[in-house]
Design an enzyme around this catalytic site. Sequence first.
Site, PDB file in Angstrom:
ATOM      1  N   ASN A 151       0.783  -1.143  -0.136  1.00  0.00           N
ATOM      2  CA  ASN A 151       0.030  -0.004   0.025  1.00  0.00           C
ATOM      3  C   ASN A 151       0.838   1.214   0.039  1.00  0.00           C
ATOM      4  O   ASN A 151       1.819   1.463  -0.896  1.00  0.00           O
ATOM      5  CB  ASN A 151      -0.892  -0.129   1.086  1.00  0.00           C
ATOM      6  CG  ASN A 151      -2.527  -0.219   0.553  1.00  0.00           C
ATOM      7  OD1 ASN A 151      -2.898   0.344  -0.130  1.00  0.00           O
ATOM      8  ND2 ASN A 151      -3.230  -1.196   1.060  1.00  0.00           N
ATOM      9  N   ASP A 201      -2.940   1.760   5.508  1.00  0.00           N
ATOM     10  CA  ASP A 201      -3.493   1.447   4.165  1.00  0.00           C
ATOM     11  C   ASP A 201      -2.659   2.770   3.585  1.00  0.00           C
ATOM     12  O   ASP A 201      -1.226   2.862   3.464  1.00  0.00           O
ATOM     13  CB  ASP A 201      -4.822   1.985   3.819  1.00  0.00           C
ATOM     14  CG  ASP A 201      -5.490   1.452   2.632  1.00  0.00           C
ATOM     15  OD1 ASP A 201      -4.563   1.661   1.553  1.00  0.00           O
ATOM     16  OD2 ASP A 201      -6.585   1.208   2.453  1.00  0.00           O
TER      17      ASP A 201
END
Length: 304
Positions: A151, A201
């Site tokens: 990510n 993330d």
Amino acid sequence: MRRLSRGSVDVAHPCSNLLGESPLWCPVEQVLWWLDIGNPTLWRLDRNGTVDNWRLPKPAGCLTLLREGGLALAFRSGLATLDTPGGTPQWRVPDGLALGEDRFNDGKCDRAGRFWVGTMDRRMRDPVGALYRFDGIGRCTRMASGFVLSNGVGWSPDDRTLYFADTALLRIHAFDYDLAGGSLARPRTLHQFAPGPGGPDGLTVDQDGGIWVALFGRGCLHRYDPHGRLDYVIELPVSQPTSVMFGGDSLDILYVTSATVGLDAAALAREPLAGSLLTVRPGIRGLSEPRFVSTPGQGSDSHG
């Protein structure tokens, strides 16, 4: 440690994205670009609050601005350039690419104009993902491997450290970085998150070197100092923030994308802002994102 409540968060646009991702501020046009991966769409918010969107032919994991104008998008197994929103993508499968059970996900440009994109296991189970460096649109090099769900990518203000998140491994990695050669060294863990839902993330780095990360499934943003110490928490009105990006005239607005994917009717009723584009002003400024030098030899003056 500083903390902001969800009441400090504003809504830039209630777009109800299935999987909003890859926010990117363009200081020249004064617009924010982002993607909905789950419902393949390119989105744009201008400084006046006007929002437009265009369908994409396939899901794209991330996007970047091209130095010569237009956009580059990382799709599942290669890159495509887009001269204008809604136009026809020009597809490229770069030399040096060797995908197996993995696909492209998130990525960013370094300040030499290289595009770095991570891959993830399609089943989100095995460490088959890698981090690729694109030197122009037609060539890429596998730079690191052993990841499950690659990510957020970002660099320290002095370009000496690359940060890289793996959601499934609950970890933010750090590497020594050589901007001139685009090389990595001394891999290490900047921060290891406690077990629980979701994980780190998308991320971005502010002008003071703080690393901002969206915690998918945990309903908040964290800021870590360069030593991996938590020093700022922002509570959000959504449980699935996906990524963060500084924008605005002074790069002092933190934009947050989010997702509705996997939420049932009861969860959506509790989170009416799920999938929205959110903003918060944390009192810290970000850094201008570089542009992708898609043709080698164009030079490295790729900011703005």
